[in-house]
Design a protein around this motif. Structure first.
Motif, short mmCIF file in Angstrom:
data_model
loop_
_atom_site.label_atom_id
_atom_site.label_comp_id
_atom_site.label_asym_id
_atom_site.label_seq_id
_atom_site.Cartn_x
_atom_site.Cartn_y
_atom_site.Cartn_z
N THR A 56 -5.88 -46.24 26.56
CA THR A 56 -4.71 -45.93 27.36
C THR A 56 -4.37 -44.44 27.28
O THR A 56 -4.81 -43.74 26.35
N TRP A 57 -3.56 -44.00 28.22
CA TRP A 57 -3.10 -42.61 28.19
C TRP A 57 -2.20 -42.36 26.99
O TRP A 57 -2.21 -41.27 26.42
N SER A 58 -1.42 -43.36 26.60
CA SER A 58 -0.56 -43.19 25.42
C SER A 58 -1.40 -42.97 24.17
O SER A 58 -1.08 -42.11 23.33
N GLY A 59 -2.50 -43.73 24.03
CA GLY A 59 -3.39 -43.53 22.90
C GLY A 59 -4.06 -42.17 22.94
O GLY A 59 -4.22 -41.51 21.90
N PHE A 60 -4.43 -41.74 24.13
CA PHE A 60 -5.05 -40.42 24.29
C PHE A 60 -4.11 -39.31 23.82
O PHE A 60 -4.49 -38.43 23.05
N ILE A 61 -2.86 -39.37 24.25
CA ILE A 61 -1.87 -38.36 23.86
C ILE A 61 -1.59 -38.45 22.36
O ILE A 61 -1.49 -37.42 21.67
N GLY A 62 -1.49 -39.69 21.84
CA GLY A 62 -1.28 -39.85 20.41
C GLY A 62 -2.41 -39.26 19.59
O GLY A 62 -2.19 -38.64 18.54
N GLY A 63 -3.64 -39.43 20.06
CA GLY A 63 -4.78 -38.86 19.38
C GLY A 63 -4.76 -37.33 19.38
O GLY A 63 -5.07 -36.69 18.38
N ALA A 114 -7.35 -38.25 14.68
CA ALA A 114 -7.24 -38.42 16.13
C ALA A 114 -7.63 -39.84 16.53
O ALA A 114 -6.95 -40.48 17.34
N ASP A 115 -8.72 -40.34 15.95
CA ASP A 115 -9.19 -41.67 16.29
C ASP A 115 -8.19 -42.74 15.86
O ASP A 115 -7.89 -43.68 16.61
N SER A 116 -7.63 -42.60 14.66
CA SER A 116 -6.67 -43.58 14.14
C SER A 116 -5.38 -43.56 14.94
O SER A 116 -4.82 -44.62 15.28
N MET A 117 -4.88 -42.35 15.23
CA MET A 117 -3.63 -42.25 15.98
C MET A 117 -3.79 -42.76 17.40
O MET A 117 -2.88 -43.40 17.95
N ALA A 118 -4.94 -42.51 17.99
CA ALA A 118 -5.19 -43.02 19.34
C ALA A 118 -5.17 -44.55 19.34
O ALA A 118 -4.60 -45.17 20.24
N TYR A 119 -5.76 -45.14 18.32
CA TYR A 119 -5.79 -46.61 18.23
C TYR A 119 -4.39 -47.16 17.97
O TYR A 119 -3.96 -48.13 18.63
N LEU A 120 -3.66 -46.57 17.02
CA LEU A 120 -2.34 -47.08 16.66
C LEU A 120 -1.34 -46.93 17.81
O LEU A 120 -0.62 -47.87 18.15
N VAL A 121 -1.30 -45.74 18.41
CA VAL A 121 -0.35 -45.50 19.49
C VAL A 121 -0.73 -46.33 20.72
O VAL A 121 0.12 -46.95 21.37
N GLY A 122 -2.01 -46.37 21.05
CA GLY A 122 -2.45 -47.14 22.20
C GLY A 122 -2.17 -48.62 22.05
O GLY A 122 -1.77 -49.29 23.02
N SER A 123 -2.36 -49.15 20.82
CA SER A 123 -2.12 -50.57 20.58
C SER A 123 -0.64 -50.93 20.63
O SER A 123 -0.26 -51.99 21.12
N SER A 124 0.21 -50.02 20.13
CA SER A 124 1.65 -50.32 20.04
C SER A 124 2.40 -49.97 21.31
O SER A 124 3.36 -50.66 21.68
N VAL A 125 2.01 -48.92 21.99
CA VAL A 125 2.73 -48.46 23.18
C VAL A 125 2.12 -49.03 24.46
O VAL A 125 2.83 -49.49 25.36
N GLY A 126 0.80 -49.03 24.53
CA GLY A 126 0.14 -49.54 25.74
C GLY A 126 0.34 -48.60 26.92
O GLY A 126 0.41 -47.38 26.77
N GLY A 127 0.45 -49.16 28.11
CA GLY A 127 0.67 -48.35 29.30
C GLY A 127 -0.57 -48.22 30.16
O GLY A 127 -1.54 -48.98 30.01
N PRO A 128 -0.56 -47.25 31.07
CA PRO A 128 -1.68 -47.08 32.01
C PRO A 128 -3.01 -46.84 31.29
O PRO A 128 -3.06 -46.20 30.24
N LYS A 129 -4.07 -47.35 31.86
CA LYS A 129 -5.39 -47.21 31.27
C LYS A 129 -5.94 -45.81 31.52
O LYS A 129 -5.71 -45.21 32.57
#
Length: 275
Positions: free
Chosen positions: A176-183, A151-166
């Motif tokens: 970001t919300w994208s990192g949260f969903i990715g996690g 969860a922690d790794s996916m949140a970091y990877l998705v949040g870093s690559s996708v970005g979006g609203p905080k």
């Protein structure tokens, strides 16, 4: 702020070393697991004291650390109820001691509870019931760590690559919300796979438990960010290159351990056994 290639490499390298060391100790169990837990409790007590009571951190760290040691050792010898009682008693004692030294009693007491509760549950998860199944404690501990790390790794990877609203810019401007969903997705997938391949008696329900553990992981991360903001520090420490302090690395794991422990209790109740 984006991380440089050197910072990413340093973070990755230290993460691999930590994961390897943790994996060996989790597999070994027994006094090895107790030993690493006691070392972790000592380091976390120091970080907490330096963050919350900078003017008298040594005394506060000693009070918090001794409370953690008493509770963790009680849990290791199979006295979970005593460990919980010790945790509350030691939290009160640490608070009174801190107050006598001119520090905030609530900060010291909360430190014992905040750090001790998940430590006790990790000991309980790893010990399992060796009479019923010698591998069950190992499986549940692997589940806890793997869902958290995924969860922690996916949140970091998705949040870093996708970005979006905080997600919560007031306390954690980089999440970001994208990192949260990715996690969440990563934790659910990890939980489903582990639930099937590890004979834990939860099957595909592992996806739901993995989702809950992933949510707890990110909630723990956000909560520590709020605590650091309250105490006016950027990191809890400087122990781990690229990650900050140990508390910065295990903040999500601490919350996830509580959720997974609840999942194990539900599993025991559903299966009607002690394994």
């Amino acid at each position: 702020m984006a991380m440089s290639a050197r910072e990413i490499g340093l973070r990755t390298a230290s993460g691999i070393v930590l994961a390897g060391a943790a994996g060996l100790v989790i597999w070994a169990g027994g006094v090895w697991f107790l030993g690493i837990m006691l070392i972790a409790c000592a380091l976390l007590a120091i970080e907490w004291a330096m963050m919350s009571a900078a003017r008298a951190w040594r005394l506060t760290a000693a009070a918090v650390g001794l409370g953690l040691f008493a509770a963790v050792i009680s849990a290791f010898v199979g006295q979970l109820s005593l460990a919980l009682v010790m945790l509350v008693f030691c939290a009160a004692a640490a608070g009174l001691f801190a107050r006598s030294r001119g520090q905030e009693a609530v900060d010291a007491s909360y430190g014992v509870l905040y750090l001790g509760w998940p430590a006790i549950l990790l000991i309980w998860l790893r010990n399992g019931d060796t009479a019923a199944d010698p591998h069950m404690g190992l499986y549940w501990t692997i589940f806890t760590f793997m869902t958290t790390w995924t969860a922690d790794s996916m949140a970091y990877l998705v949040g870093s690559s996708v970005g979006g609203p905080k997600l919560w810019p007031r306390f954690s401007p980089n999440k970001t919300w994208s990192g949260f969903i990715g996690g969440l997705v990563g934790g659910a997938i990890a939980g489903a796979l582990l639930g099937v391949f590890l004979d834990m008696g939860i099957g595909l329900w592992g996806a739901l438990l993995g989702l809950a553990a992933a949510f707890a992981t990110m909630a723990g991360d956000l909560w520590e960010s709020a605590l650091k903001r309250r105490y006016g520090v950027k990191d809890a420490g400087k122990l781990i290159p690229g990650h900050g302090g140990l508390l910065d690395r295990v903040d999500g794991l601490m919350f996830a351990a509580v959720v997974v422990a609840c999942g194990r209790l539900i599993s025991l109740w559903l299966n009607g056994s002690g394994g």
